[in-house]
Design an enzyme around this catalytic site. Structure first.
Site, PDB file in Angstrom:
ATOM      1  N   ARG A  68      75.227  53.964  59.507  1.00 19.14           N
ATOM      2  CA  ARG A  68      75.346  55.403  59.231  1.00 19.14           C
ATOM      3  C   ARG A  68      75.815  55.610  57.800  1.00 19.14           C
ATOM      4  NH1 ARG A  68      78.732  58.807  62.628  1.00 19.14           N
ATOM      5  NH2 ARG A  68      80.257  57.223  62.095  1.00 19.14           N
ATOM      6  N   SER A  96      82.230  46.123  60.599  1.00 21.07           N
ATOM      7  CA  SER A  96      82.970  45.926  61.850  1.00 21.07           C
ATOM      8  C   SER A  96      82.965  44.473  62.341  1.00 21.07           C
ATOM      9  CB  SER A  96      82.375  46.815  62.933  1.00 21.07           C
ATOM     10  OG  SER A  96      82.199  48.104  62.452  1.00 21.07           O
ATOM     11  N   ASP A 126      86.378  48.643  61.003  1.00 24.83           N
ATOM     12  CA  ASP A 126      86.249  49.923  61.725  1.00 24.83           C
ATOM     13  C   ASP A 126      87.572  50.408  62.324  1.00 24.83           C
ATOM     14  OD1 ASP A 126      86.101  47.837  63.545  1.00 24.83           O
ATOM     15  OD2 ASP A 126      84.435  48.661  64.711  1.00 24.83           O
TER      16      ASP A 126
END
Ligand code: BGC
Length: 466
Positions: free
Chosen positions: A89, A152, A205
């Site tokens: 994203r 992440s 994250d």
């Protein structure tokens, strides 16, 4: 929550003696007593301490180089790239100065080629698309645009914007990246496209989740992901981090990325491993790694259930001994099927029947089969939620002085957001190990999409003077 093999929730109406005996065995394996949890929590605490002293321990306790907290009054638009498991994203986060954030994002699905080879070139192309679509691409005369990069996976950070990938986890396994600086890899790919973008912060994250939670709520101390994988980050007093050799930050504190999914991976001695967990681990892309994550996160619960289903079917205790090509294939049972099974309260368990017959490809099922399937979903889910409390409790009790005033925990991830009863069992289990007068100071909330927003906030903090 005390449980025994005769727990009425797991007495299967209409089951044969053999079927009930098999379910009782599962109950014994999967329902953990408070004293079991307490013993594991004690070991978790010991492992945290060990990770604060030296590198290379099972709980890595990685310094994130994030030493500031947002005030919640900052304003402006900041950018981040958020690489999750299968999606990427690109985010523009606009801070309103009152703890609120408006986000605009563009989502890209990782292509098979990106997963197999060209991950960083793929990310750079997505950045290009995002900037060009919005007319944001800096020209030669303009300063480069700063972006936070949420990554992440476990990275040994070497500065706020550099870090070496230790290993891949969850489903991603792109060759040629382990042991390399992931920011360098991305920065080089951006350069190949001639993009004037500077990665100003590399962010796990969980660290992002914590920082986005802190922008909205200044008492935030911990950010957790219970999703495809699991992990947590928290603010630690730097004087407690013996292995930290860098300068003392003005704030005296730093966010640590615990990488708690690895707990117990070195000796498999404390978590309640069943044959179904061992089978999963052996066939995973990372055997003997991420032991805790494999018992509690969304990527794995469906697979644990599949192993149990086959164990029962092979004894002719389920589906009259039938399996299917789908059921025989690894990872074919998504954790969302367990959620569907838990919420099905219809008299004939018709949702579960659909899942068995349509999704699992088993042509017929009896009501008893469906009841057993529901029990499996409850057992696997409840164990996950109860075990999840261990990391939370161990971390909170590490800094008990914080529990005398309001303390907030931001949590994101599909297990926390969607898995039935997960949030409630988690909070209830935590409450059993923290004295009541302290527990009442703790609040939990969903920090939806916090990972990316948090990276944008860290990029903002990096650009701001102390
Ligand atoms: C990774 C962590 C990450 C967590 C949650 C784990 O597999 O090792 O770095 O924070 O998943 O996404």
């Amino acid at each position: 929550m005390s449980s025994s093999p005769t727990d009425p929730r797991f007495v299967i109406e209409g089951a044969t003696e053999e079927q009930q005996a098999a379910v009782d065995e599962l109950v014994k394996q999967f329902l953990l007593t408070d004293s079991q949890l307490e013993a594991i929590t004690k070991e978790f605490r010991r492992r945290m301490e060990e990770g604060l002293v030296a590198d290379g321990k099972v709980l890595k306790m990685i310094p994130s180089y994030v030493t500031k907290r947002p005030k919640g009054t900052e304003t402006g638009s900041y950018y981040a790239i958020d690489l999750g498991g299968t999606n990427l994203r690109l985010i523009r986060a606009t801070l309103d100065g009152k703890g609120g954030v408006k986000t605009e994002h563009q989502k890209f699905t990782l292509t098979e080629e990106a997963k197999a080879r060209t991950l960083f070139d793929f990310i750079a192309q997505c950045v290009e698309t995002f900037l060009d679509d919005r007319n944001l691409r800096p020209t030669g005369q303009q300063p480069p645009i700063s972006m936070g990069f949420t990554f992440s996976y476990p990275v040994q950070q070497t500065s706020i914007n550099s870090g070496i990938l230790v290993q891949w986890t969850k489903g991603l396994n792109v060759p040629g990246c382990v042991g390399r600086d992931v920011v360098r890899l991305l920065q080089d790919a951006l350069l190949r496209l001639g993009l004037r973008v500077k990665i100003s912060a590399l962010v796990n994250d969980t660290v992002g989740t914590l920082l986005s939670s802190a922008y909205a709520n200044p008492s935030s101390q911990m950010g957790i992901i219970f999703g495809t994988g699991t992990n947590a980050a928290y603010y630690e007093d730097v004087s407690n981090v013996a292995k930290w050799k860098g300068p003392n930050p003005a704030s005296g504190e730093m966010v640590l990325n615990m990488e708690w999914g690895a707990f117990d991976s070195d000796d498999f001695a404390f978590l309640p491993f069943t044959p179904h967990d061992i089978k999963l681990d052996r066939k995973s892309i990372n055997p003997r790694k991420q032991a805790y994550e494999k018992m509690i996160s969304g990527m794995y619960l469906g697979e644990i259930a599949r192993n149990i289903i086959l164990w029962l079917a092979d004894q002719r205790l389920l589906f009259d001994g039938r399996s299917s090509d789908i059921l025989n294939a690894m990872w074919s049972i998504d954790t969302s099927y367990l959620s569907a099974a838990i919420i099905d309260e219809s008299p004939t368990l018709s949702e579960i029947q659909q899942v068995i017959e349509k999704t699992m490809g088993v042509p017929r099922s009896t009501l008893v089969d469906r009841r057993i399937l529901r029990a499996i979903a409850h057992l696997v889910g409840e164990r996950a939620a109860r075990l999840s409390s261990i990391g939370v409790v161990a971390t909170l009790l590490k800094r008990p002085e914080l529990l005398s005033k309001p303390i907030h925990i931001g949590i994101d991830g599909s297990m926390y957001e969607h898995f039935p009863n997960f949030e409630c069992i988690l909070a209830k289990t935590v409450s059993r190990f923290i004295p009541e007068h302290q527990f009442k100071n703790i609040s939990f909330s969903l920090a939806k999409d916090g990972s990316g927003v948090g990276a944008a906030i860290i990029a903002m903090l990096m650009a701001t003077e102390d």
